[in-house]
Design an enzyme around this catalytic site. Structure first.
Site, short mmCIF file in Angstrom:
data_model
loop_
_atom_site.label_atom_id
_atom_site.label_comp_id
_atom_site.label_asym_id
_atom_site.label_seq_id
_atom_site.Cartn_x
_atom_site.Cartn_y
_atom_site.Cartn_z
CE1 TYR A 10 27.45 38.13 42.28
CE2 TYR A 10 29.48 38.07 43.55
CZ TYR A 10 28.13 37.81 43.44
OH TYR A 10 27.46 37.24 44.49
CE LYS A 33 25.12 39.63 44.87
NZ LYS A 33 23.75 39.36 45.36
#
Length: 297
Positions: free
Chosen positions: A177, A181
């Site tokens: 994740y 980002k």
């Protein structure tokens, strides 16, 4: 001095919010309803996949449902807007990186966080949107201070040796994740460079489904929460500044990154640069919810 408004902006900004039914989106839309500086608040819901949409609650009929991974479906949705706040994405901090589980997680994260962000930025350029505010994450740097690599919500502040993390520190994602980002931030830089699109990437701390974080007292996540807690009103203040204000962009590169957490006593981020750039004042501190007698740091 009072920070000035975005140069050349109309008296009433027309603002679009993707992921309006997510946690941050709900906080912002509640704060911005009837905002005197906004002539329009256009709310978009739906992720880039059916799986992502199933994790989001149903919202009112005033919202627009759109698949952000479908560039054609997105076309025209931002017409007339001055600013787009792009919050939509898949938040999944699981630490699987190998095997079928890791591959499946990566595919889903790339679709929802990378492909969708590319489409949003491209549509903003086409629609002549002036500024985009991107939701980045604390997880792009948290690998540097994570206490348990299998649990991204743990922290070992001794790894900082008394210093604070800066925006200029090398990225160190703690999960796939976090990796996606970082891609979101880099896409923002690329579009700022190539298209002169104003981009603000906010590395968001921990904003939860309750503004009171004290139910984490005594858990392995307490120290992490006390470091990067983001209150609802500080969240609204930071994002409002990112949307409305004239910001110190560099010539030829209208890109700015900033930390987004409250003024926590036990923070791990150096907030000075972010607060100076955004011109906002923080009002909250996670330690107000954790009396010294029960502190476990």
């Amino acid at each position: 001095p009072t920070p000035s408004r975005m140069q050349g902006a109309p008296a009433g900004l027309r603002v679009g919010v993707t992921g309006a039914n997510g946690r941050v989106g709900a906080v912002l839309c509640d704060a911005w309803r009837g905002h005197a500086a906004f002539a329009e608040l256009r709310r978009f819901v739906g992720g880039a996949s059916k799986a992502a949409r199933r994790t989001r609650p149903t919202v009112d009929a005033g919202s627009v449902c759109v698949d952000l991974a479908d560039a054609e479906a997105l076309r025209g949705k931002f017409d007339g807007l001055d600013v787009v706040v792009h919050l939509a994405g898949l938040v999944d901090c699981r630490t699987e990186t190998l095997g079928k589980d890791g591959q499946a997680l990566l595919r889903s994260l790339v679709e929802n966080n990378v492909v969708a962000t590319y489409n949003v930025l491209a549509e903003c350029v086409r629609a002549k949107v002036r500024r985009v505010v991107l939701a980045s994450s604390n997880h792009v740097q948290h690998g540097a201070v994570i206490a348990d690599p299998s649990d991204p919500r743990t922290i070992d502040t001794s790894l900082l040796a008394g210093s604070l993390m800066k925006l200029s520190d090398p990225p160190f994602p703690d999960s796939l994740y976090g990796v996606t980002k970082l891609c979101v931030e880099d896409l923002g830089k690329l579009f700022a460079l190539q298209h002169q699109l104003q981009v603000v990437a906010l590395r968001i701390g921990w904003l939860r489904d309750t503004d009171d974080p004290s139910n984490l007292r005594g858990t392995t996540s307490e120290a992490f929460m006390r470091a990067i807690y983001l209150s609802y009103r500080d969240c609204a203040s930071i994002f409002s500044a990112a949307v409305e204000r004239s910001l110190p962009f560099k010539p030829r590169m209208p890109y700015l990154a900033a930390f987004a957490c409250s003024g926590n006593t036990h923070r791990v981020w150096d907030l000075d640069e972010s607060l100076q750039a955004l011109g906002c004042v923080l009002k909250d501190d996670a330690d107000l919810f954790f009396p010294p007698a029960v502190a476990k740091l």
